[in-house]
Design a protein around this motif. Structure first.
Motif, short mmCIF file in Angstrom:
data_model
loop_
_atom_site.label_atom_id
_atom_site.label_comp_id
_atom_site.label_asym_id
_atom_site.label_seq_id
_atom_site.Cartn_x
_atom_site.Cartn_y
_atom_site.Cartn_z
N ARG A 197 -2.48 0.67 -4.61
CA ARG A 197 -1.53 -0.44 -4.46
C ARG A 197 -0.54 -0.47 -5.61
O ARG A 197 0.66 -0.68 -5.42
CB ARG A 197 -2.27 -1.77 -4.36
CG ARG A 197 -3.10 -1.94 -3.09
CD ARG A 197 -3.47 -3.40 -2.87
NE ARG A 197 -4.22 -3.97 -3.98
CZ ARG A 197 -5.54 -3.94 -4.08
NH1 ARG A 197 -6.27 -3.34 -3.15
NH2 ARG A 197 -6.15 -4.51 -5.11
N LEU A 198 -1.05 -0.23 -6.82
CA LEU A 198 -0.18 -0.26 -8.00
C LEU A 198 0.85 0.86 -7.95
O LEU A 198 1.99 0.69 -8.42
CB LEU A 198 -1.05 -0.16 -9.25
CG LEU A 198 -0.39 -0.41 -10.61
CD1 LEU A 198 0.24 -1.79 -10.67
CD2 LEU A 198 -1.43 -0.23 -11.72
N GLN A 199 0.48 2.00 -7.38
CA GLN A 199 1.42 3.13 -7.29
C GLN A 199 2.62 2.82 -6.41
O GLN A 199 3.66 3.47 -6.54
CB GLN A 199 0.69 4.37 -6.74
CG GLN A 199 -0.18 5.07 -7.76
CD GLN A 199 -0.91 6.25 -7.17
OE1 GLN A 199 -1.36 6.21 -6.03
NE2 GLN A 199 -1.05 7.32 -7.95
N LYS A 200 2.49 1.85 -5.53
CA LYS A 200 3.63 1.46 -4.69
C LYS A 200 4.64 0.64 -5.49
O LYS A 200 5.79 0.48 -5.06
CB LYS A 200 3.13 0.65 -3.48
CG LYS A 200 2.27 1.48 -2.54
CD LYS A 200 1.71 0.63 -1.40
CE LYS A 200 0.82 1.46 -0.48
NZ LYS A 200 0.23 0.66 0.62
N GLU B 8 -2.84 -6.82 -9.03
CA GLU B 8 -3.54 -5.99 -8.05
C GLU B 8 -5.05 -6.05 -8.25
O GLU B 8 -5.82 -5.99 -7.27
CB GLU B 8 -3.05 -4.54 -8.15
CG GLU B 8 -1.58 -4.35 -7.80
CD GLU B 8 -1.22 -4.84 -6.41
OE1 GLU B 8 -2.14 -4.94 -5.56
OE2 GLU B 8 -0.04 -5.13 -6.15
N LEU B 9 -5.51 -6.18 -9.49
CA LEU B 9 -6.94 -6.32 -9.72
C LEU B 9 -7.47 -7.66 -9.18
O LEU B 9 -8.64 -7.75 -8.77
CB LEU B 9 -7.24 -6.23 -11.22
CG LEU B 9 -7.28 -4.83 -11.82
CD1 LEU B 9 -7.20 -4.89 -13.33
CD2 LEU B 9 -8.56 -4.10 -11.39
N ALA B 10 -6.63 -8.66 -9.17
CA ALA B 10 -7.05 -9.98 -8.73
C ALA B 10 -7.08 -10.10 -7.20
O ALA B 10 -7.69 -11.05 -6.66
CB ALA B 10 -6.12 -11.06 -9.30
N ARG B 11 -6.47 -9.17 -6.50
CA ARG B 11 -6.41 -9.22 -5.04
C ARG B 11 -7.78 -8.95 -4.42
O ARG B 11 -8.50 -8.07 -4.89
CB ARG B 11 -5.39 -8.25 -4.49
CG ARG B 11 -3.95 -8.72 -4.70
CD ARG B 11 -2.95 -7.73 -4.21
NE ARG B 11 -3.12 -7.44 -2.76
CZ ARG B 11 -2.35 -6.60 -2.06
NH1 ARG B 11 -1.38 -5.96 -2.69
NH2 ARG B 11 -2.56 -6.40 -0.80
N GLY C 289 5.73 -5.61 -17.68
CA GLY C 289 5.82 -5.72 -16.23
C GLY C 289 4.71 -4.96 -15.55
O GLY C 289 4.13 -5.42 -14.55
N PHE C 290 4.40 -3.77 -16.06
CA PHE C 290 3.32 -2.97 -15.50
C PHE C 290 1.98 -3.67 -15.68
O PHE C 290 1.15 -3.70 -14.75
CB PHE C 290 3.30 -1.59 -16.17
CG PHE C 290 2.23 -0.68 -15.65
CD1 PHE C 290 2.38 -0.03 -14.44
CD2 PHE C 290 1.07 -0.48 -16.37
CE1 PHE C 290 1.39 0.81 -13.95
CE2 PHE C 290 0.07 0.36 -15.90
CZ PHE C 290 0.24 1.01 -14.68
N LEU C 291 1.74 -4.24 -16.87
CA LEU C 291 0.49 -4.94 -17.11
C LEU C 291 0.34 -6.14 -16.19
O LEU C 291 -0.76 -6.41 -15.66
CB LEU C 291 0.42 -5.39 -18.57
CG LEU C 291 0.21 -4.29 -19.61
CD1 LEU C 291 0.45 -4.83 -21.01
CD2 LEU C 291 -1.20 -3.71 -19.49
#
Length: 353
Positions: free
Chosen positions: A310-313, A350-353, A342-344
């Motif tokens: 997801r983060l790669q998107k 995404e970890l919270a999803r 912004g990346f952090l």
């Protein structure tokens, strides 16, 4: 039909996939423009390549000589050919770029054998080298003639000058030569806060593949010969390996712009600082493990596979070991604090999803 040049990408898009993704530093572009006027002799007989030699001397000593080439794989292939016989072999870490990421070019183009050694952190030691440093008189085995190390390593770790000196002393005692793949040599020097000569010619390294592209150049690297007695026919090997640029001034002037003052160091220090900022931010995030010491401009981490996808998107980066969930995040000379923050923030979302 008229076709005007136009921008085909969004310059606001940022990522952490590779320091190769960054554009050329403005000072590099200005140097290329400076070298563009009029005619200059081709194939390295130009004024810029001549002046580059004096710049190289200031960093690596009066006996050093630079041979500009097009790219890093070309630099490694040229350097290793110049250091080996047809029956020669090169000892390297299993994770070495020449083994993993050069499409078999050292074997196919240079015709040599790579003798690899597993390492826990990407770094060779005399003891690890000895796993492959044997059989010189055995005609059934490729002869170990070169030890190749990478500074900083493919895992983002950095050799100290003493560690490289120990490797060089050990290799030379066995009649072997030492090649240093310096694709990110500037980042290593910035991390150690020492001149590049401290862990190259002063430590006993024979030949460097000097990297400029990852440090702000548009294109180009150089093979830097530190020990002239260690190599043979460099010019001929460079030509035969398709690495002789006709308009060499445009490679040489970039290297000069990097090295004549402190651009190489400014760029490297900034990239390293951004990686440390990223690592510090990640350490406070549950569910992410940093895998190796963050010593230059790379952060290796392990996190859930679906989170990475997801983060790669949102930000480009690569899996290092997809099965294990390991990823690599690279920072560049143009990475900003806002990019990192912004990346952090995206990572936490995404970890919270």
């Amino acid at each position: 039909m008229r076709t005007d040049a136009r921008r085909h990408h969004d310059p606001e898009v940022r990522g952490f996939a590779s320091d190769n993704y960054a554009g050329a530093h403005p000072e590099i572009l200005a140097a290329i423009a400076l070298a563009n006027g009029g005619h200059q002799v081709a194939y390295g007989e130009d004024d810029y390549t001549d002046h580059l030699q004096r710049v190289i001397h200031s960093h690596f000593g009066a006996s050093a000589e630079a041979f500009p080439v097009f790219n890093g794989t070309g630099a490694n292939v040229v350097a290793l050919q110049a250091l080996t016989d047809r029956w020669g072999a090169v000892i390297c870490a299993e994770s070495a770029h020449i083994n993993v990421d050069e499409g078999g070019a050292p074997e196919r183009m240079a015709g040599l054998k790579l003798l690899t050694v597993p390492t826990p952190d990407g770094k060779l030691t005399p003891e690890l080298i000895d796993r492959q440093a044997w059989g010189w008189e055995d005609e059934h085995r490729a002869m170990p003639q070169v030890v190749s190390i990478t500074q900083n390593t493919e895992l983002g770790t950095v050799y100290t000058p003493d560690e490289i000196r120990a490797i060089c002393d050990h290799a030379h005692q066995h009649g072997m030569k030492v090649h240093l793949d310096g694709a990110r040599i500037a980042n290593a020097a910035a991390s150690l806060n020492v001149p590049m000569r401290a862990f190259t010619n002063a430590a006993g390294v024979d030949v460097i593949s000097y990297g400029g592209t990852k440090n702000g150049m548009l294109f180009g690297e150089a093979v830097v010969v530190l020990n002239p007695d260690a190599v043979r026919r460099m010019k001929h090997i460079r030509k035969m390996s398709m690495q002789l640029a006709s308009k060499m001034r445009f490679v040489s002037v970039q290297l000069e712009a990097l090295l004549a003052k402190d651009l190489w160091l400014r760029n490297a220090r900034h990239a390293n600082a951004m990686a440390h900022r990223l690592a510090e931010g990640v350490r406070s995030v549950d569910g992410v493990e940093i895998l190796y010491p963050v010593q230059a401009n790379a952060v290796f981490a392990r996190l859930p596979h679906d989170v990475s996808e997801r983060l790669q998107k949102r930000y480009r980066f690569y899996f290092w070991d997809e099965a294990a969930g390991d990823v690599r995040w690279m920072c560049s000379y143009d990475t900003t604090e806002e990019d990192v923050d912004g990346f952090l923030a995206a990572l936490k979302e995404e970890l919270a999803r």
